[in-house]
Design an enzyme around this catalytic site. Structure first.
Site, mmCIF file in Angstrom:
data_model
loop_
_atom_site.group_PDB
_atom_site.id
_atom_site.type_symbol
_atom_site.label_atom_id
_atom_site.label_comp_id
_atom_site.label_asym_id
_atom_site.label_seq_id
_atom_site.Cartn_x
_atom_site.Cartn_y
_atom_site.Cartn_z
ATOM 1 N N TYR A 145 55.505 62.584 66.107
ATOM 2 C CA TYR A 145 56.796 62.132 65.567
ATOM 3 C C TYR A 145 56.599 60.862 64.728
ATOM 4 O O TYR A 145 57.147 60.743 63.622
ATOM 5 C CB TYR A 145 57.759 61.877 66.730
ATOM 6 C CG TYR A 145 59.070 61.239 66.349
ATOM 7 C CD1 TYR A 145 60.058 61.963 65.688
ATOM 8 C CD2 TYR A 145 59.332 59.904 66.664
ATOM 9 C CE1 TYR A 145 61.278 61.375 65.347
ATOM 10 C CE2 TYR A 145 60.549 59.311 66.332
ATOM 11 C CZ TYR A 145 61.512 60.040 65.673
ATOM 12 O OH TYR A 145 62.713 59.463 65.332
ATOM 13 N N VAL A 187 69.012 55.732 77.723
ATOM 14 C CA VAL A 187 70.368 55.467 78.210
ATOM 15 C C VAL A 187 71.123 56.783 78.450
ATOM 16 O O VAL A 187 71.772 56.961 79.490
ATOM 17 C CB VAL A 187 71.145 54.555 77.232
ATOM 18 C CG1 VAL A 187 72.605 54.444 77.646
ATOM 19 C CG2 VAL A 187 70.490 53.178 77.159
HETATM 20 N N1 LIG Z 1 68.605 58.178 68.343
HETATM 21 C C1 LIG Z 1 67.630 57.293 68.221
HETATM 22 O O1 LIG Z 1 67.408 56.463 69.122
HETATM 23 C C2 LIG Z 1 66.785 57.271 66.962
HETATM 24 C C3 LIG Z 1 65.796 56.272 66.861
HETATM 25 C C4 LIG Z 1 65.011 56.233 65.714
HETATM 26 C C5 LIG Z 1 65.220 57.144 64.696
HETATM 27 N N2 LIG Z 1 66.178 58.101 64.831
HETATM 28 C C6 LIG Z 1 66.352 59.064 63.743
HETATM 29 O O2 LIG Z 1 67.719 59.108 63.381
HETATM 30 C C7 LIG Z 1 68.061 60.428 62.932
HETATM 31 C C8 LIG Z 1 69.263 60.959 63.687
HETATM 32 O O3 LIG Z 1 68.917 61.007 65.066
HETATM 33 P P1 LIG Z 1 69.955 61.431 66.187
HETATM 34 O O4 LIG Z 1 69.641 60.600 67.372
HETATM 35 O O5 LIG Z 1 71.320 61.463 65.650
HETATM 36 O O6 LIG Z 1 69.420 62.903 66.508
HETATM 37 P P2 LIG Z 1 70.240 64.265 66.661
HETATM 38 O O7 LIG Z 1 69.280 65.286 67.140
HETATM 39 O O8 LIG Z 1 71.474 64.027 67.438
HETATM 40 O O9 LIG Z 1 70.656 64.562 65.157
HETATM 41 C C9 LIG Z 1 69.820 65.241 64.265
HETATM 42 C C10 LIG Z 1 70.703 66.247 63.525
HETATM 43 O O10 LIG Z 1 69.888 66.928 62.568
HETATM 44 C C11 LIG Z 1 70.240 68.304 62.607
HETATM 45 N N3 LIG Z 1 69.071 69.047 62.124
HETATM 46 C C12 LIG Z 1 67.879 69.219 62.744
HETATM 47 N N4 LIG Z 1 67.066 69.968 61.983
HETATM 48 C C13 LIG Z 1 67.755 70.253 60.843
HETATM 49 C C14 LIG Z 1 67.459 71.000 59.691
HETATM 50 N N5 LIG Z 1 66.261 71.607 59.539
HETATM 51 N N6 LIG Z 1 68.394 71.103 58.710
HETATM 52 C C15 LIG Z 1 69.617 70.519 58.863
HETATM 53 N N7 LIG Z 1 69.965 69.805 59.960
HETATM 54 C C16 LIG Z 1 69.040 69.675 60.935
HETATM 55 C C17 LIG Z 1 70.589 68.594 64.052
HETATM 56 O O11 LIG Z 1 71.401 69.734 64.218
HETATM 57 C C18 LIG Z 1 71.310 67.309 64.449
HETATM 58 O O12 LIG Z 1 72.697 67.409 64.201
HETATM 59 C C19 LIG Z 1 66.787 61.261 63.092
HETATM 60 O O13 LIG Z 1 66.119 61.280 61.855
HETATM 61 C C20 LIG Z 1 65.996 60.483 64.110
HETATM 62 O O14 LIG Z 1 64.610 60.741 64.001
HETATM 63 C C21 LIG Z 1 66.958 58.187 65.945
#
Ligand SMILES: NC(=O)c1ccc[n+]([C@@H]2O[C@H](COP(=O)([O-])OP(=O)(O)OC[C@H]3O[C@@H](n4cnc5c(N)ncnc54)[C@H](O)[C@@H]3O)[C@@H](O)[C@H]2O)c1
Length: 309
Positions: A145, A187
């Site tokens: 990742y 969390v």
């Molecule tokens: N939540 C965290 O703590 C965190 C920390 C660092 C980075 N991020 C990054 O932030 C972003 C959002 O994370 P999140 O926590 O909301 O995750 P999440 O899994 O809730 O949201 C990701 C969304 O992307 C959609 N998705 C996945 N593959 C897809 C595709 N091929 N085409 C279209 N849509 C697709 C999913 O359906 C989902 O709605 C991500 O890029 C994640 O890597 C999150």
């Protein structure tokens, strides 16, 4: 709401961060379009979030993402495989979604001439470091990742350099808050287990640290970066505070019930310490988290209690 500042395409907009981001963008006067394949995100949540439009589509489909980007002024690219353990399990799948998917989103942004492209990265590209994480450190990811997010960052830099796409890389720390029921992050996992009356699972001894940022603060930062982020920028969005996982377990148990902790072996790919220096984000677009961990956990615990987890 009347469009005053343009239209933002939010890929992955139906996910945890996306549904919290839509209101923050609307507050700044943007129209919003959610683009999501609904693998982990939910249409109902996107509707509740108030997106002006919801398009079901996959970032791996270049024509679909290009069509969805066409009349947008900005892109926030959140769509991803968002978990470290899942990436260790399936590095190829992680690469497809996070590397090829990001390249597609950038190609769409280039070919439609958007005024800004914000990429959701993470501290994971940095790997094992002594905090604070900051933009000057050499990236040495310890998980697939982290590698795929680093590749996305590299393509953002390349598209700014080769094609003049104004890209902003935001490295999120550990985000928590409402609408995280499908997440495996600390969390969310603690809240779900506490509500089910089960012990909170801590991987390793629990002295590992994370920088927990409340999703509303994070989304205010993302929205500010959309308007004032600049180009070719990398910035950390976090609380700036280091907290042990055991302390968070105690705080969640205080709010959702006096449950015990169950220790399991440390997981491959997890780092020992994480906390970020947020001074670049503060200087560039006035990022200033307002919600304390105690308040954020109050609100998150209340949301999990009300939504039934
Ligand atoms: N939540 C965290 O703590 C965190 C920390 C660092 C980075 N991020 C990054 O932030 C972003 C959002 O994370 P999140 O926590 O909301 O995750 P999440 O899994 O809730 O949201 C990701 C969304 O992307 C959609 N998705 C996945 N593959 C897809 C595709 N091929 N085409 C279209 N849509 C697709 C999913 O359906 C989902 O709605 C991500 O890029 C994640 O890597 C999150």
């Amino acid at each position: 709401m009347a469009v005053t500042r343009g239209r933002v395409l939010v890929t992955g907009g139906a996910g945890f961060i996306g549904v919290n981001l839509a209101p923050a963008l609307a507050d700044l006067g943007f129209a919003t379009r959610c683009f999501d394949n609904l693998t982990t995100g939910r249409r109902d949540d996107a509707v509740k979030a108030g997106y002006d439009e919801i398009v079901e589509g996959d970032v791996l489909d270049l024509d679909a993402i290009t069509a969805a980007t066409r009349d947008c002024t900005h892109v926030v690219h959140l769509a991803a495989q968002a978990g470290v353990p899942a990436s260790v399990e399936d590095p190829l799948g992680d690469c497809d979604t996070n590397v090829r998917g990001t390249l597609h989103a950038l190609l769409a942004a280039r070919d439609t001439g958007v005024a800004g492209f914000v990429f959701a990265s993470s501290n994971a590209p940095l790997g094992e470091i002594t905090p604070p994480a900051h933009e000057g450190l050499v990236a040495r990811p310890t998980s697939p990742y982290g590698a795929s997010k680093l590749s996305g960052e590299a393509y953002c830099s390349a598209f700014a350099g080769s094609y003049g796409v104004p890209t902003v890389v935001l490295r999120f720390s550990n985000v928590y808050g409402p609408y995280s029921y499908h997440k495996g992050s600390v969390v969310a996992a603690f809240c779900k287990r506490a509500l089910a009356g089960e012990p909170l699972v801590v991987y390793g001894d629990g002295t590992q640290t994370r920088d927990f940022v409340f999703v509303e603060d994070l989304c205010r930062g993302i929205a500010a970066a959309v308007t004032d982020g600049g180009s070719g920028v990398v910035a950390h969005l976090a609380s700036g505070t280091e907290t042990t996982v055991l302390e968070v377990a105690r705080l969640v148990a205080e709010r959702l019930g006096g449950v015990s902790v169950e220790h399991r072996p440390a997981r491959v790919g997890d780092v020992a310490r994480s906390a970020s220096d947020i001074s670049t984000a503060r200087a560039l677009f006035g990022f200033a988290p307002r919600v304390t961990l105690e308040e954020g956990l109050d609100r998150t615990a209340a949301w999990f209690r009300e939504s039934g987890g």
